[in-house]
Every structure is written in structure tokens, then in C-alpha cells.
Design an enzyme around this catalytic site. Structure first.
Site, mmCIF file in Angstrom:
data_model
loop_
_atom_site.group_PDB
_atom_site.id
_atom_site.type_symbol
_atom_site.label_atom_id
_atom_site.label_comp_id
_atom_site.label_asym_id
_atom_site.label_seq_id
_atom_site.Cartn_x
_atom_site.Cartn_y
_atom_site.Cartn_z
ATOM 1 N N LYS A 191 0.828 -1.220 0.000
ATOM 2 C CA LYS A 191 0.000 0.000 0.000
ATOM 3 C C LYS A 191 0.860 1.267 0.000
ATOM 4 O O LYS A 191 0.417 2.327 -0.433
ATOM 5 C CB LYS A 191 -0.980 0.002 1.173
ATOM 6 C CG LYS A 191 -0.353 -0.181 2.555
ATOM 7 C CD LYS A 191 0.158 1.093 3.170
ATOM 8 C CE LYS A 191 0.887 0.797 4.468
ATOM 9 N NZ LYS A 191 1.510 1.992 5.073
ATOM 10 N N THR A 248 -3.234 5.707 4.414
ATOM 11 C CA THR A 248 -1.925 6.114 3.918
ATOM 12 C C THR A 248 -2.023 6.987 2.675
ATOM 13 O O THR A 248 -1.133 7.791 2.413
ATOM 14 C CB THR A 248 -1.059 4.872 3.618
ATOM 15 O OG1 THR A 248 -1.148 3.965 4.718
ATOM 16 C CG2 THR A 248 0.389 5.247 3.429
#
Length: 345
Positions: A191, A248
Site C-alpha cells: 500500500k 496512507t
């Protein structure tokens, strides 16, 4: 009350130490810098990395042997590039009864090893299957403020996973368990690549449409590579997958987003990394994922595009054009299809 050594006094190591201290554990926070340890013990602050008061239950050490002596659990929170070196130093200092946990997110370039594999190779008394992974959507800044946070711990050994869950869980830090170590580690590592892309998109001045597309198609890439290696596709819909991806890619707390944002604004990678002053794991992970994709023959166009920006000097806008002009295809050939194939048998 347990005695726990947290190896790595950056923002995340400090935040996890605060969680453990809140749970009445004795915490030894290790740093390789003597001055940092002295400052933490004298001022109860670690301002270079985290704006938070350090509880009295936390003692900082720069001597690794002292930090580990008599502990029941060791938590690795050092950058992935330092994992092997620190594990080698730890190896002669711990007993087989110690619980080994890691909260680092990354993949080793060239070897393509996950963090649990690296630790397992360096600790002679432990197998990879005995190591516990902690991952999920968890900015250190918010954890230190005791804001609601949820994470997942994973191990092939369910007893070690439950012990880790008990160590960390409290009213503001909820901990789930999962047996899919592979999926949990890959989700947490990969990610960061998409977060770099989200930052680049914002740096270029694109809006929410572009970011939503990037995150959704990025999740498909993560799942595509992860399932090719044997991970459970459902893991990528959980906290260390889509949960970590959201936090994120959308927050200014994210180092990877901030680094990508600077790249999108035209800064060079070397200047960005110098300006950040902290490790940006996504940069290292891009190299590993790009190599993984080639070896597994898995299509990862976003990862490939970000690799071209970071290491081949390609302009971000040119990569966007490259992605938008790819051949037409159906959407249902990715994560949903992987789920259908797994659970229709």
C-alpha cells in the site's frame, strides 16, 4: 505486567511503546543513538519523531543487551533495511521462549523477502512461522494521542498471535487476529507504493476522481500480486489491506503521501528523501514489487509507472497519460474475480 523491548525509537516505535505503557507493561525502547536515549529519559520527549509525552513506564536504551535482558517479548520497529543487522545483534541475546513481533512494513529488494522471513533467517532459535506481524491503518501521531485505532496481528502460531493481541489491546487500540501472515505483510508493504502514487496525483493538482481511481486500481494490483503468491484475497479487504490503503493515501501524516506529493510538484527523489528526514519505505518497496511483478508475471501498471518516475526519470504527467491510454478491459477481472474463483470451488 510484561517486560517488552521495542527496537526502534522512531515515530511508530515510540507510539507502540506508549500503547504498551498504557497497558501497564514495562517497556524498554531501544535506539542505536546514545544521545536520543538520554534525551528521552531526561525530557520524556522524542520530538524529532513524535509530539507526545513519554510515560514513565518507558525507559530508553542505547545498549541492546540491556534493553533485551529479561523481556518476554521483542517488537521490531526498525526500517526494513536495518532488520537483518538488528536481528543478527539480537540473536545471541534472546531465548526461544521470547515472543518475536514486528511492525515494520516493507519487502527486501533483490531477495524479495518479507520482514518475517528476514527475521526468521537471522534468528537461529526461531522459525518464520513463530514470528508475529502487527499491521493496519495506524498513524503514530494519532496512536500517541489515544485516538481510536484498529490493527491486525498475524501468526501461523495462534497462541503467539493471541499473546500479542493481549499485550496491545486497550480502549483506544483495538487488535484483531488473522492467520494469513502473507496477506497481512504484503498488504502493509504494497500500500505504500499506492500512497506514493496518491501523493504524486495530489502534487500534480488532480482531484478526488483521480485519487479514487488510483486507490481502487492500486488495491487490485496489490490483490493480484498477493494472491499469486498464495495470500487470501479477503485479507486485502481488511484492516492491513484497504484500511491501511485509505489512511496512507489520504493523510498528511503519511510519509509516503508527502514524498509523492513533493515528487508530483517537480522535486527530485534525492531532494525529497533529504527533505523528509525519515525513512520512506514505499521507495524501497517499489523496487521489490516491480521485480516481484516481473518474476510472477503479474500485471502492475501503477507500480511500474511509479518505478519509472522514481528510478528512470520519467515525468509523472507522462505516466498518467500512459496509464489512462492503456488497452480497454473489464473491471471484474481483478479482486472480485479472485474472490469468485477462490470461493466458488
Amino acid at each position: 505486567m510484561a517486560k517488552v523491548a521495542v527496537l526502534g525509537a522512531g515515530s511508530w516505535g515510540t507510539a507502540l511503546s506508549i500503547v504498551l505503557a498504557d497497558n501497564q507493561h514495562e517497556v524498554r525502547l531501544w535506539t542505536h543513538r546514545t544521545e536520543q536515549a538520554k534525551k528521552i529519559n531526561q525530557t520524556r520527549r522524542n520530538d524529532q519523531y513524535l509530539d507526545a509525552v513519554i510515560p514513565e513506564a518507558i525507559t530508553a536504551y542505547s545498549d541492546l543487551k540491556q534493553a533485551i535482558a529479561g523481556v518476554t517479548a521483542v517488537v521490531f520497529v526498525v526500517p526494513t533495511k536495518a532488520i537483518r543487522e538488528v536481528a543478527r545483534q539480537v540473536d545471541p541475546l534472546i531465548s526461544p521462549e521470547t515472543t518475536i513481533i514486528h511492525a515494520s512494513k516493507g519487502i527486501e529488494p533483490v531477495t524479495l523477502k518479507r520482514v518475517s522471513q528476514m527475521i526468521g533467517e537471522e534468528l537461529t532459535a526461531f522459525k518464520e512461522e513463530e514470528i508475529v506481524v502487527l499491521s493496519g491503518p495506524s498513524h503514530a501521531e494519532e496512536v500517541a494521542l489515544r485516538q481510536p485505532t484498529t490493527v491486525t496481528v498475524s501468526s501461523v502460531d495462534p497462541d503467539r498471535a493471541r499473546l500479542t493481541q493481549d499485550l496491545f489491546i486497550n480502549e483506544s487500540f483495538r487488535v484483531y487476529t488473522s492467520p494469513d501472515v502473507l496477506g497481512i505483510e504484503l498488504g502493509g508493504a504494497l500500500k505504500n507504493i499506492i500512497a506514493l502514487g496518491a501523493g504524486i496525483s495530489d502534487g500534480l493538482g488532480y482531484g478526488d476522481n483521480a485519487k479514487a481511481a488510483l486507490m481502487t486500481r492500486g488495491l487490485a494490483e496489490i490483490a493480484r500480486l498477493g494472491t499469486s503468491l498464495g495470500a487470501n484475497p479477503l485479507s486485502f479487504l481488511g484492516l492491513p489491506g484497504v484500511g491501511d490503503l485509505i489512511v496512507t493515501c489520504t493523510s498528511v501524516h503519511s510519509r509516503n503521501w508527502r514524498a509523492g506529493n513533493l515528487l508530483g510538484k517537480g522535486n527530485k527523489l534525492e531532494d525529497v528523501l533529504e527533505q523528509m528526514g525519515m525513512v520512506v519505505e514505499g521507495v524501497r518497496t517499489v523496487k521489490a514489487a516491480y521485480q516481484f511483478a516481473k518474476e510472477q508475471q503479474v500485471e502492475m501498471p501503477i507500480t511500474e509507472g511509479i518505478y519509472q518516475v522514481l528510478f528512470e526519470g520519467k515525468q509523472p504527467k507522462d505516466v498518467v497519460g500512459q496509464l489512462m491510454s492503456r488497452n480497454k478491459r473489464q473491471e471484474m477481472d481483478d479482486l472480485a474475480q479472485l474472490l469468485m474463483e477462490r470461493y466458488s470451488q
